[in-house]
Design an enzyme around this catalytic site. Sequence first.
Site, PDB file in Angstrom:
ATOM      1  N   HIS A  55       5.255  14.858  -2.167  1.00 62.12           N
ATOM      2  CA  HIS A  55       5.171  13.502  -1.625  1.00 62.12           C
ATOM      3  C   HIS A  55       6.307  13.289  -0.631  1.00 62.12           C
ATOM      4  O   HIS A  55       7.428  13.754  -0.858  1.00 62.12           O
ATOM      5  CB  HIS A  55       5.264  12.488  -2.772  1.00 62.12           C
ATOM      6  CG  HIS A  55       4.960  11.077  -2.375  1.00 62.12           C
ATOM      7  ND1 HIS A  55       3.780  10.707  -1.784  1.00 62.12           N
ATOM      8  CD2 HIS A  55       5.689   9.926  -2.502  1.00 62.12           C
ATOM      9  CE1 HIS A  55       3.793   9.395  -1.565  1.00 62.12           C
ATOM     10  NE2 HIS A  55       4.940   8.915  -1.978  1.00 62.12           N
ATOM     11  N   ASP A  79       7.570   3.412   1.318  1.00 59.79           N
ATOM     12  CA  ASP A  79       6.464   4.314   0.985  1.00 59.79           C
ATOM     13  C   ASP A  79       5.145   3.581   1.206  1.00 59.79           C
ATOM     14  O   ASP A  79       4.755   2.737   0.406  1.00 59.79           O
ATOM     15  CB  ASP A  79       6.590   4.775  -0.469  1.00 59.79           C
ATOM     16  CG  ASP A  79       5.509   5.766  -0.868  1.00 59.79           C
ATOM     17  OD1 ASP A  79       4.617   6.050  -0.048  1.00 59.79           O
ATOM     18  OD2 ASP A  79       5.558   6.260  -2.015  1.00 59.79           O
ATOM     19  N   CYS A  91      -0.192  10.917   1.992  1.00 58.07           N
ATOM     20  CA  CYS A  91       1.213  10.504   2.190  1.00 58.07           C
ATOM     21  C   CYS A  91       1.890  11.257   3.322  1.00 58.07           C
ATOM     22  O   CYS A  91       2.682  10.685   4.071  1.00 58.07           O
ATOM     23  CB  CYS A  91       2.006  10.662   0.899  1.00 58.07           C
ATOM     24  SG  CYS A  91       2.347  12.392   0.442  1.00 58.07           S
TER      25      CYS A  91
END
Length: 287
Positions: A107, A122, A68
């Site tokens: 994250h 995302d 991520c």
Amino acid sequence: MDLKEYFQRIGFTGLYDKADLATLCTIHKLHVLSIPFENLSIHCGEKITMDLKVIYEKIVRGHRGGWCLENNLLFSWVLEQMGYKFTTLGATVFNKLKKEFSLMDAHLINMVEIDGKSYIVDVSYGVSWQIWWPLELIAGKDQPQPPGVFRLLNDGENWILEKTKRKPLVQNEAFANHSFFDKCRTQPVYSFQLTPRTTDHFLETAEYLQTSPESVLTQKSICSLQTPTGFRLLIGWTYSEVTFNPEEDTDVYEIRDVPDSEIETILKDKFNVILSSKLTPVNKKHV
């Protein structure tokens, strides 16, 4: 760094002269269908960096994926180049075994504002938790997507992303009780606040996630890619192909273990990933 080169990487051939929601949804979906969520660098002896130019070379020109911190940082550059108004946020990840959120922002996500509305963007959570297009930042609203039904909850300062999934149909009975599955249909994914974050905020996190023996990312080698009908996943030596079947409220899992000799071929054929360093697969079952 060239935006057109990124578009070629994800297969986008449309117009991008307008920073609107429709274009953002298209780019978001193409990214998750083209670029894997993967942490293979950790298990190839490669250092993962938060240097945007290095990430661009790896993902766009090297045809790799990333975790991520790489994928969503790259996507924030894409948002900037396309003229979107965005804010980078940090999120704490829900640990389903401990039933609690991580203590640090493990994250990275982006929030985009379009026509007075905010959306969570995302492109790199992976597997069945991956959103395919932006989620409107509105509390309590079901937002169905191919992987399942997502919703955002708000208790004041904190926002929580949760997902209601479908029943897994496991074709290979040997994997019916695999740790990948649990009985809870609705689970939190991560929690976040709307506090803007810079790249520096994630430097300590990046170091911890790729070096600590307590990090799930050092305990498992992972490569996950969304497909038009589901997703593919390689964890250690276990390969899965998942087909979404929302009409029957099920997801069909084809799972098998593969020998070392097949892993390179699977990465190339199923994920379009060719590694330049030798991979040492890892899958510690208790994590």
